[in-house]
Scaffold this motif. Structure first.
Motif, PDB file in Angstrom:
ATOM      1  N   ALA A  43       0.822  -1.204   0.000  1.00 16.01           N
ATOM      2  CA  ALA A  43       0.000   0.000   0.000  1.00 16.01           C
ATOM      3  C   ALA A  43       0.860   1.259   0.000  1.00 16.01           C
ATOM      4  CB  ALA A  43      -0.938   0.001   1.206  1.00 16.01           C
ATOM      5  N   VAL A  44       1.911   1.267   0.799  1.00 20.20           N
ATOM      6  CA  VAL A  44       2.796   2.436   0.857  1.00 20.20           C
ATOM      7  C   VAL A  44       3.510   2.612  -0.481  1.00 20.20           C
ATOM      8  CG1 VAL A  44       4.905   3.336   1.922  1.00 20.20           C
ATOM      9  CG2 VAL A  44       3.069   2.436   3.354  1.00 20.20           C
ATOM     10  N   ALA A  45       4.003   1.533  -1.042  1.00 22.70           N
ATOM     11  CA  ALA A  45       4.695   1.626  -2.331  1.00 22.70           C
ATOM     12  C   ALA A  45       3.750   2.136  -3.411  1.00 22.70           C
ATOM     13  CB  ALA A  45       5.260   0.264  -2.719  1.00 22.70           C
ATOM     14  N   THR A  46       2.518   1.654  -3.411  1.00 22.25           N
ATOM     15  CA  THR A  46       1.540   2.133  -4.385  1.00 22.25           C
ATOM     16  C   THR A  46       1.249   3.612  -4.171  1.00 22.25           C
ATOM     17  OG1 THR A  46       0.552  -0.069  -4.451  1.00 22.25           O
ATOM     18  CG2 THR A  46      -0.775   1.748  -5.304  1.00 22.25           C
ATOM     19  N   GLY A  47       1.101   4.015  -2.924  1.00 19.28           N
ATOM     20  CA  GLY A  47       0.866   5.428  -2.623  1.00 19.28           C
ATOM     21  C   GLY A  47       2.015   6.305  -3.073  1.00 19.28           C
ATOM     22  N   VAL A  48       3.228   5.850  -2.843  1.00 17.89           N
ATOM     23  CA  VAL A  48       4.399   6.623  -3.265  1.00 17.89           C
ATOM     24  C   VAL A  48       4.418   6.752  -4.780  1.00 17.89           C
ATOM     25  CG1 VAL A  48       6.922   6.535  -3.425  1.00 17.89           C
ATOM     26  CG2 VAL A  48       5.791   6.132  -1.243  1.00 17.89           C
ATOM     27  N   VAL A  50       1.868   6.659  -6.813  1.00 15.84           N
ATOM     28  CA  VAL A  50       0.787   7.547  -7.228  1.00 15.84           C
ATOM     29  C   VAL A  50       1.167   8.990  -6.968  1.00 15.84           C
ATOM     30  CG1 VAL A  50      -1.572   8.257  -6.669  1.00 15.84           C
ATOM     31  CG2 VAL A  50      -1.045   5.852  -6.999  1.00 15.84           C
ATOM     32  N   VAL A  51       1.714   9.273  -5.799  1.00 13.59           N
ATOM     33  CA  VAL A  51       2.076  10.652  -5.463  1.00 13.59           C
ATOM     34  C   VAL A  51       3.166  11.161  -6.394  1.00 13.59           C
ATOM     35  CG1 VAL A  51       3.173  12.082  -3.695  1.00 13.59           C
ATOM     36  CG2 VAL A  51       1.310  10.547  -3.087  1.00 13.59           C
ATOM     37  N   THR A  52       4.167  10.343  -6.664  1.00 15.67           N
ATOM     38  CA  THR A  52       5.239  10.800  -7.549  1.00 15.67           C
ATOM     39  C   THR A  52       4.741  10.968  -8.972  1.00 15.67           C
ATOM     40  OG1 THR A  52       5.981   8.530  -7.877  1.00 15.67           O
ATOM     41  CG2 THR A  52       7.104   9.809  -6.184  1.00 15.67           C
ATOM     42  N   SER A  53       3.813  10.130  -9.400  1.00 15.54           N
ATOM     43  CA  SER A  53       3.311  10.289 -10.765  1.00 15.54           C
ATOM     44  C   SER A  53       2.392  11.503 -10.869  1.00 15.54           C
ATOM     45  CB  SER A  53       2.576   9.029 -11.224  1.00 15.54           C
ATOM     46  OG  SER A  53       1.398   8.865 -10.482  1.00 15.54           O
ATOM     47  N   LEU A  54       1.711  11.874  -9.798  1.00 12.14           N
ATOM     48  CA  LEU A  54       0.866  13.062  -9.835  1.00 12.14           C
ATOM     49  C   LEU A  54       1.696  14.335  -9.768  1.00 12.14           C
ATOM     50  CD1 LEU A  54      -2.096  12.063  -7.497  1.00 12.14           C
ATOM     51  CD2 LEU A  54      -2.087  12.211  -9.982  1.00 12.14           C
ATOM     52  N   GLY A  55       2.878  14.249  -9.205  1.00 12.87           N
ATOM     53  CA  GLY A  55       3.740  15.423  -9.090  1.00 12.87           C
ATOM     54  C   GLY A  55       4.365  15.802 -10.416  1.00 12.87           C
ATOM     55  N   LYS A  56       4.470  14.908 -11.340  1.00 15.68           N
ATOM     56  CA  LYS A  56       5.078  15.185 -12.638  1.00 15.68           C
ATOM     57  C   LYS A  56       3.983  15.592 -13.627  1.00 15.68           C
ATOM     58  CE  LYS A  56       8.506  11.534 -12.063  1.00 15.68           C
ATOM     59  NZ  LYS A  56       8.975  10.264 -12.591  1.00 15.68           N
ATOM     60  N   PRO A  57       4.345  16.415 -14.621  1.00  9.74           N
ATOM     61  CA  PRO A  57       3.354  16.679 -15.664  1.00  9.74           C
ATOM     62  C   PRO A  57       3.103  15.398 -16.433  1.00  9.74           C
ATOM     63  CG  PRO A  57       5.476  17.635 -16.239  1.00  9.74           C
ATOM     64  CD  PRO A  57       5.582  17.113 -14.835  1.00  9.74           C
ATOM     65  N   PRO A  58       1.904  15.222 -16.901  1.00 10.16           N
ATOM     66  CA  PRO A  58       1.620  13.967 -17.604  1.00 10.16           C
ATOM     67  C   PRO A  58       2.467  13.844 -18.863  1.00 10.16           C
ATOM     68  CG  PRO A  58      -0.186  15.510 -17.844  1.00 10.16           C
ATOM     69  CD  PRO A  58       0.770  16.113 -16.861  1.00 10.16           C
TER      70      PRO A  58
END
Length: 82
Positions: A43-48, A50-58
């Motif tokens: 769960a933590v790895a998935t959250g990390v 997701v957060v890192t992918s949301l921080g970058k422009p698509p």
């Protein structure tokens, strides 16, 4: 067997069963804790991620380079017509 031996044997069996239950309970507790830890790590790895992918422009696909157009023109042959 005398009554005393029967009682002693039953008490010994109860102690053995209690010891088996303690071992089983400890093993089950360990299994549950490992399973919870594994789920937490995932769960933590998935959250990390997701957060890192949301921080970058698509990442959009770069516009495709125009492919060279292939012209299939027929050139007249150099041999004379008969």
């Amino acid at each position: 067997m005398s009554q005393r031996k029967v009682k002693r044997r039953r008490a010994e069996l109860r102690r053995e069963e209690a010891a088996r239950q303690v071992v089983h309970k400890r093993a089950m507790r360990r299994f549950v804790l490992v399973a919870v830890a594994l789920v937490t790590v995932v769960a933590v790895a998935t959250g990390v991620l997701v957060v890192t992918s949301l921080g970058k422009p698509p990442e959009t696909a770069a516009p495709a380079a125009p492919s060279p157009t292939v012209t299939t023109t027929t050139t007249p042959s150099s041999s004379p017509s008969r």
